[in-house]
Write an enzyme that holds these catalytic residues in place. Structure first.
Site, PDB file in Angstrom:
ATOM      1  N   GLU A   1     -13.702 -31.562 -45.148  1.00 56.07           N
ATOM      2  CA  GLU A   1     -12.806 -32.060 -46.543  1.00 56.07           C
ATOM      3  C   GLU A   1     -13.817 -32.349 -47.610  1.00 56.07           C
ATOM      4  O   GLU A   1     -14.881 -32.443 -47.625  1.00 56.07           O
ATOM      5  CB  GLU A   1     -12.286 -33.338 -45.698  1.00 56.07           C
ATOM      6  CG  GLU A   1     -11.537 -32.982 -44.428  1.00 56.07           C
ATOM      7  CD  GLU A   1     -10.161 -32.220 -44.643  1.00 56.07           C
ATOM      8  OE1 GLU A   1     -10.004 -31.403 -45.538  1.00 56.07           O
ATOM      9  OE2 GLU A   1      -9.148 -32.632 -43.764  1.00 56.07           O
TER      10      GLU A   1
ATOM     11  N   ASN B   1      -6.835 -28.365 -50.186  1.00 55.77           N
ATOM     12  CA  ASN B   1      -7.798 -29.141 -50.796  1.00 55.77           C
ATOM     13  C   ASN B   1      -9.203 -28.572 -51.020  1.00 55.77           C
ATOM     14  O   ASN B   1     -10.118 -29.103 -51.337  1.00 55.77           O
ATOM     15  CB  ASN B   1      -7.715 -30.775 -50.075  1.00 55.77           C
ATOM     16  CG  ASN B   1      -8.385 -30.550 -48.769  1.00 55.77           C
ATOM     17  OD1 ASN B   1      -8.735 -29.455 -48.293  1.00 55.77           O
ATOM     18  ND2 ASN B   1      -8.248 -31.416 -48.045  1.00 55.77           N
TER      19      ASN B   1
ATOM     20  N   ASP C   1     -13.777 -24.605 -35.501  1.00 51.75           N
ATOM     21  CA  ASP C   1     -13.428 -26.141 -35.432  1.00 51.75           C
ATOM     22  C   ASP C   1     -12.360 -26.464 -34.042  1.00 51.75           C
ATOM     23  O   ASP C   1     -11.673 -25.671 -33.439  1.00 51.75           O
ATOM     24  CB  ASP C   1     -12.935 -26.811 -36.537  1.00 51.75           C
ATOM     25  CG  ASP C   1     -11.882 -25.710 -37.463  1.00 51.75           C
ATOM     26  OD1 ASP C   1     -11.422 -24.900 -36.704  1.00 51.75           O
ATOM     27  OD2 ASP C   1     -11.486 -25.967 -38.639  1.00 51.75           O
TER      28      ASP C   1
ATOM     29  N   HIS D   1     -11.079 -27.148 -48.704  1.00 56.76           N
ATOM     30  CA  HIS D   1     -11.776 -27.366 -47.382  1.00 56.76           C
ATOM     31  C   HIS D   1     -11.841 -26.002 -46.568  1.00 56.76           C
ATOM     32  O   HIS D   1     -11.229 -25.201 -46.592  1.00 56.76           O
ATOM     33  CB  HIS D   1     -11.350 -28.380 -46.328  1.00 56.76           C
ATOM     34  CG  HIS D   1     -10.131 -28.126 -45.626  1.00 56.76           C
ATOM     35  ND1 HIS D   1      -9.103 -28.968 -45.040  1.00 56.76           N
ATOM     36  CD2 HIS D   1      -9.486 -26.671 -44.929  1.00 56.76           C
ATOM     37  CE1 HIS D   1      -8.133 -28.101 -44.127  1.00 56.76           C
ATOM     38  NE2 HIS D   1      -8.515 -26.971 -44.260  1.00 56.76           N
TER      39      HIS D   1
HETATM   40  C1  F6R Z   1      -9.192 -23.449 -39.227  1.00 54.89           C
HETATM   41  C2  F6R Z   1      -9.938 -24.047 -40.284  1.00 54.89           C
HETATM   42  C3  F6R Z   1      -9.099 -24.402 -41.755  1.00 54.89           C
HETATM   43  C4  F6R Z   1      -7.860 -23.393 -42.180  1.00 54.89           C
HETATM   44  C5  F6R Z   1      -7.389 -24.127 -43.475  1.00 54.89           C
HETATM   45  C6  F6R Z   1      -6.240 -22.852 -43.978  1.00 54.89           C
HETATM   46  O1  F6R Z   1     -10.184 -23.099 -38.304  1.00 54.89           O
HETATM   47  O2  F6R Z   1     -10.992 -24.233 -40.131  1.00 54.89           O
HETATM   48  O3  F6R Z   1     -10.151 -24.604 -42.591  1.00 54.89           O
HETATM   49  O4  F6R Z   1      -8.802 -22.309 -42.169  1.00 54.89           O
HETATM   50  O5  F6R Z   1      -6.795 -25.367 -43.167  1.00 54.89           O
HETATM   51  O6  F6R Z   1      -5.063 -23.105 -42.812  1.00 54.89           O
HETATM   52  P1  F6R Z   1      -3.847 -22.303 -43.079  1.00 54.89           P
HETATM   53  O7  F6R Z   1      -4.309 -20.780 -42.890  1.00 54.89           O
HETATM   54  O8  F6R Z   1      -3.014 -22.690 -42.002  1.00 54.89           O
HETATM   55  O9  F6R Z   1      -3.226 -22.402 -44.189  1.00 54.89           O
END
Ligand code: F6R
Length: 263
Positions: free
Chosen positions: A143, A136, A67, A138
């Site tokens: 989301e 959450n 992303d 995702h």
């Molecule tokens: C990042 C992504 C997100 C993160 C998720 C967890 O490229 O796609 O899904 O993996 O938000 O983020 P952290 O590791 O910062 O808790």
């Protein structure tokens, strides 16, 4: 789904790096799906160390990131392109032209998202997709309520995700509310999936992922349908798992069986 519970976040990073190194040793032109965020950083550090010791080479590897924020220049300190350059690509022998991050400044997202999907296919598909998980549930920026069949597209970030990621932005700096993300269908096409979670703030999302019902409310739960998913978590992230002891027992048996095979 294979559930690997390890004592610490450092053990998770070590185990994850081993999986990636093993994958590249099996297939030098591996196509990696990569994630940003805090969780994979320690694994990237282990990969950098392994590459500098010549234990692994990324010379033939290609990568596709999950992303990118919409509206940030690739040079912006918080862009995911910049994050990947700083945290991994600048320190390993991967060819920059083989690294791909969705374009957050595309003049035509429908076209650029389709082109991203086509490029993944052209490269033969993702061999190993690395994922983190949001509090959450995702994966990527899919989301809650995302279609479980979705492809690469623009998504509106949830208020919880915006709040969680605010820590990366300076006070007063404009934080993007939109992102372009691989879809859940895109992620599910990967041949293998490795999801990492560390820390107790992830324990509910992890329990929903592994033991909850499959639901768009908890997008990561779709991985229950993926034939080759490995979830690598530390003890804090595993706290709410009803079958915690069973997952530990399975890994124990696997270790004994692999030793037996080597005899
Ligand atoms: C990042 C992504 C997100 C993160 C998720 C967890 O490229 O796609 O899904 O993996 O938000 O983020 P952290 O590791 O910062 O808790």
């Amino acid at each position: 789904m294979r559930v690997v519970i390890l004592p610490t976040a450092d053990d998770v990073a070590h185990y994850c790096a081993e999986q990636i190194i093993h994958q590249i040793q099996q297939k030098s032109n591996t196509v990696l799906g990569l994630a940003t965020g805090s969780t994979p950083v320690a694994s990237y550090q282990k990969l950098i160390q392994a590459c500098s010791k010549k234990e692994v080479s990324f010379a033939k590897v290609s990568s596709f990131n999950l992303d990118e924020y919409i509206g940030l220049e690739s040079t912006h300190p918080q862009s995911y392109r910049n994050f990947m350059n700083q945290e991994l690509f600048n320190h390993i022998d991967i060819k920059f032209e083989n690294t791909h991050v969705p374009d957050g400044l595309s003049p035509d997202f429908e076209k650029s998202c389709q082109a991203y999907e086509s490029l993944i296919l052209q490269k033969g598909g993702v061999d190993l997709q690395l994922l983190g998980i949001g509090e959450n549930g995702h994966i990527g920026f899919n989301e809650p309520s995302s279609s479980l069949n979705s492809r690469t597209r623009v998504k509106t970030l949830s208020p919880q995700t915006v709040a969680n990621n605010a820590r990366f932005f300076k006070v007063g700096e404009t934080q993007p509310q939109l992102a372009v993300t691989m879809g859940i269908g895109t992620i599910m096409d990967a041949k293998k999936v490795v999801l990492l979670a560390t820390g107790s703030q992830k324990k509910q999302a992890v329990a929903n992922l592994i033991e909850g019902s499959i639901s768009a409310f908890s997008p990561a739960s779709i991985l229950q349908m993926h034939p080759k998913t490995m979830v690598i978590i530390d003890e804090s992230a595993a706290e709410l798992l009803a079958l915690n002891d069973y997952y530990l027992h399975i890994e124990d048996v696997q270790i004994k069986l692999s030793k037996h095979k080597n005899v």
